[in-house]
Design a protein around this motif. Sequence first.
Motif, PDB file in Angstrom:
ATOM      1  N   HIS A 157      26.927  42.464  85.378  1.00 28.35           N
ATOM      2  CA  HIS A 157      25.598  43.067  85.375  1.00 28.35           C
ATOM      3  C   HIS A 157      25.585  44.361  84.574  1.00 28.35           C
ATOM      4  O   HIS A 157      24.629  44.654  83.859  1.00 28.35           O
ATOM      5  CB  HIS A 157      25.129  43.336  86.808  1.00 28.35           C
ATOM      6  CG  HIS A 157      24.611  42.112  87.476  1.00 28.35           C
ATOM      7  ND1 HIS A 157      25.436  41.232  88.129  1.00 28.35           N
ATOM      8  CD2 HIS A 157      23.365  41.610  87.574  1.00 28.35           C
ATOM      9  CE1 HIS A 157      24.708  40.237  88.598  1.00 28.35           C
ATOM     10  NE2 HIS A 157      23.455  40.433  88.283  1.00 28.35           N
ATOM     11  N   LEU A 158      26.665  45.144  84.727  1.00 22.17           N
ATOM     12  CA  LEU A 158      26.683  46.434  84.039  1.00 22.17           C
ATOM     13  C   LEU A 158      26.827  46.258  82.537  1.00 22.17           C
ATOM     14  O   LEU A 158      26.216  46.998  81.762  1.00 22.17           O
ATOM     15  CB  LEU A 158      27.824  47.296  84.598  1.00 22.17           C
ATOM     16  CG  LEU A 158      27.575  47.781  86.021  1.00 22.17           C
ATOM     17  CD1 LEU A 158      28.840  48.346  86.626  1.00 22.17           C
ATOM     18  CD2 LEU A 158      26.493  48.831  86.029  1.00 22.17           C
TER      19      LEU A 158
ATOM     20  N   ALA B 254      23.515  45.501  81.400  1.00 22.98           N
ATOM     21  CA  ALA B 254      22.661  46.695  81.424  1.00 22.98           C
ATOM     22  C   ALA B 254      22.948  47.576  80.217  1.00 22.98           C
ATOM     23  O   ALA B 254      22.016  48.058  79.558  1.00 22.98           O
ATOM     24  CB  ALA B 254      22.891  47.479  82.714  1.00 22.98           C
ATOM     25  N   LEU B 255      24.219  47.777  79.884  1.00 20.32           N
ATOM     26  CA  LEU B 255      24.549  48.628  78.742  1.00 20.32           C
ATOM     27  C   LEU B 255      24.108  47.964  77.437  1.00 20.32           C
ATOM     28  O   LEU B 255      23.611  48.628  76.520  1.00 20.32           O
ATOM     29  CB  LEU B 255      26.047  48.920  78.704  1.00 20.32           C
ATOM     30  CG  LEU B 255      26.566  49.945  79.699  1.00 20.32           C
ATOM     31  CD1 LEU B 255      27.986  50.331  79.361  1.00 20.32           C
ATOM     32  CD2 LEU B 255      25.697  51.178  79.717  1.00 20.32           C
TER      33      LEU B 255
ATOM     34  N   LEU C 245      21.605  45.853  76.930  1.00 15.56           N
ATOM     35  CA  LEU C 245      20.164  46.037  76.770  1.00 15.56           C
ATOM     36  C   LEU C 245      19.840  47.507  76.543  1.00 15.56           C
ATOM     37  O   LEU C 245      18.927  47.851  75.794  1.00 15.56           O
ATOM     38  CB  LEU C 245      19.423  45.521  78.003  1.00 15.56           C
ATOM     39  CG  LEU C 245      19.521  44.010  78.205  1.00 15.56           C
ATOM     40  CD1 LEU C 245      18.818  43.614  79.494  1.00 15.56           C
ATOM     41  CD2 LEU C 245      18.895  43.284  77.026  1.00 15.56           C
ATOM     42  N   GLY C 246      20.616  48.385  77.196  1.00 14.82           N
ATOM     43  CA  GLY C 246      20.386  49.819  77.053  1.00 14.82           C
ATOM     44  C   GLY C 246      20.506  50.259  75.610  1.00 14.82           C
ATOM     45  O   GLY C 246      19.660  51.011  75.109  1.00 14.82           O
TER      46      GLY C 246
ATOM     47  N   LEU D 199      17.507  49.240  73.708  1.00 18.31           N
ATOM     48  CA  LEU D 199      16.317  50.026  74.026  1.00 18.31           C
ATOM     49  C   LEU D 199      16.390  51.421  73.428  1.00 18.31           C
ATOM     50  O   LEU D 199      15.378  51.977  73.000  1.00 18.31           O
ATOM     51  CB  LEU D 199      16.133  50.093  75.542  1.00 18.31           C
ATOM     52  CG  LEU D 199      15.703  48.752  76.154  1.00 18.31           C
ATOM     53  CD1 LEU D 199      15.762  48.820  77.670  1.00 18.31           C
ATOM     54  CD2 LEU D 199      14.299  48.399  75.696  1.00 18.31           C
ATOM     55  N   ILE D 200      17.608  51.997  73.396  1.00 19.94           N
ATOM     56  CA  ILE D 200      17.739  53.326  72.796  1.00 19.94           C
ATOM     57  C   ILE D 200      17.355  53.253  71.320  1.00 19.94           C
ATOM     58  O   ILE D 200      16.583  54.073  70.822  1.00 19.94           O
ATOM     59  CB  ILE D 200      19.179  53.847  72.938  1.00 19.94           C
ATOM     60  CG1 ILE D 200      19.445  54.247  74.388  1.00 19.94           C
ATOM     61  CG2 ILE D 200      19.392  55.062  72.046  1.00 19.94           C
ATOM     62  CD1 ILE D 200      20.849  54.703  74.623  1.00 19.94           C
TER      63      ILE D 200
END
Lengths: 227, 511
Positions: free
Chosen positions: B160-161, B164-165, B167-168, B171-172
């Motif tokens: 999951h992490l 998350a990173l 996608l992060g 997004l950044i």
Amino acid sequence: MLLDTTLNIGTPEGVELKLPAAGLAPRSLAWLIDALIKYVTIFVVMIVLSLFGKVGGGLTMVILFIALWFYNVLFEVFNNGATPGKRALGLRVMNTNGTPVDWSGSLIRNLIRFVDVLPGCYAFGCMSVLLSKNFQRLGDLAAGTFVVHDPGKRPLPKPNDAQPVPLLLPLTLAEQHAIVSFGERASMLNRERSEELAAILSPVFADLDAERLRGHASWLAGSGRSA
Amino acid sequence: MDLNNVTVEMRPRSEWEAVDFGARMVRRDAAAIYRIWFAITLPLLLLSVAVVIFTPYGTLALFLYWWFEPLADGPILRIISRRLFGEDADVRSALRATPRLLLRNLIFLLPPYRFHMARSTAMPVTQLEGLRGDARRARAKVLNIRISNYGMGVTLAYHHLVLALYLGVFLIIFALIPTAYQDSLGMDWLNIPLQSSDRWAVLMSLCIFYVAQSALQPWFVGAGFGLYINCRTQLEAWDIEVAFRRLVQRRAAGVVAGLAIACLLPLAMLPDNAVAQGDVETPMPAREDSGFVGYWNDDDARSAVNAALANDALRQYQETEVWKPINAKDDEVNASRSSSNAFQNALIGIGKFFSYLIEFGLWILLAALLCLIFVTRGRWLPYIGFGLPKPQKTRRIVLSGGEVTAESLPADIPGEVARLWRANQTRDALSLLYRGSVFRAVAKYGVRLPESATEGLCLAAVTDQADSEQSDYFARVVKAWILCAYGFRNPDESTVLSMCTEWPKHFGGPQ
């Protein structure tokens, strides 16, 4: 200085508290559980309230607001620093000085959660927990809080029933602890291993075997000394 | 494996604590770990990039990268485990050992194992214990019963992490695209992780996935290793072994130091004291080492304290910056120069008028409020205790056992005490004697006791008021009670009975 994950706090009484900080894996799993609880509840409430027209819509907004902004704060303040997810993983929030988290601490750390969420899926918070000293996310750093492992009451070890044998050798506290702990855990070790451990001490103690060492442990723990 | 040189605090931890502990180990040795991580995975990444660019099988390259990515875990694990025991595992030796580790861990690239849900905890067993076949399987079973659930939790969190990173990062970068282009370029960008199969999109996906994984993969390996080490610490009592080894070392050092003192003592007794004033500092650590702390004389202690206080670590210097008003006259000159025209002056005049009004207005409001409070005193004074009949003062005596009242005590206290004592209820007898004495003393001397006063507080309060003979008697009663209550030691029968016979002299007869 040996590596450990604890945050050590010295009290004025000269007691050192060791609080084990909780890191990325348990915290993210706790978050997952909380998210499930939160969103399932919101979903059910929304379905029920949608039957009540505009009033229901208004109530939904209010409940959404409270659930999103205050779920964590309320649980942390009134439930000993633990949301249900944290409780499930044996975690709780504390101030970094070892006191329980209060309104201001909890509010700050949960308001700044919205910085941790940036850029949309907790990437900032995740990196902060990976890199900061006590596994703190940005909200924790701002509020002076951190998350500790608090597994609650652990079962007591089986008492050491060996016949106490006096031990007349000056030992430091840590060494006494080790011997007492040997007495408590000897039943969980296999026989060869306990003999091996006892053999380590043979340069110091004359004719020592595991059984005798358990006796010493029992004596150090205080049994067999008359009042 | 040499537990003498272990570089971490060994103690049995809870499983999640062990996971975090593994993460901490990774962070300490991050430099070496990341060197080996990049040394192994960068070629793999480049290979995959090449496949994307030069062949039409772009998505296959993603798969290729993902399938072989566990190859780096083995060398990382090697570094963490070596550093745990204080061995210096430099990158070159790690690289030299890499082919062997890759071969050993090849099992984790086989289809049934690639989807192993607790790879991070299974790998240490395979790699570090060097077992094969049935022996490996049997050993893994013993450990897996205890830790594989947590290993699965770590895997779940890890995947999951990474997501998350991953996608992060997307997004950044999206947030950095200028608004003018966000409609066209931005939407294309956000589509990459979702569905795009263009060549450049696959390339972007691959590289960003690599960034996300680089942040978390060593952490994942460390978490599994932490669980494994903790499991062995519990099963084999490594923490006890470490403590025992230290004990033996300390004793050995103590013996050596003792011999050293024995040799040096005659020298120290030389008349000119030359040696003693030199660098002979062995006696102090030796004393401490032999476990007998507490034989410091005053001079030793004072010089040690002074030496410690002279240490710079105990001094704190702080540099602070504050704002100070610069010369007020300059301010006014500036103000008049800038507001040269008349209209502005008028505006400033109006502003000053209002500021005076508001300033004094607040004072006027305060005065009015005070007047109001004073005028209405008749209404609120009674509520804070003036003008109302004072409540009767009753002296409640609450000791830690509960409230002591006249009804709870028998009329003839010494007689009852003596009876209880003879009936072998010694604890009850002394308790009654103590409570009775406190009760009567309070009545006689008007002593004030706080709620749940301890024995010491009662004694101090009574001693303040009573004459010496009485307070002496009271002190004897309290002492007998304390010895019995907390020390489980009974006084002699004669002592108790004499206290009973003395009682009426001090506290009067039956009431």
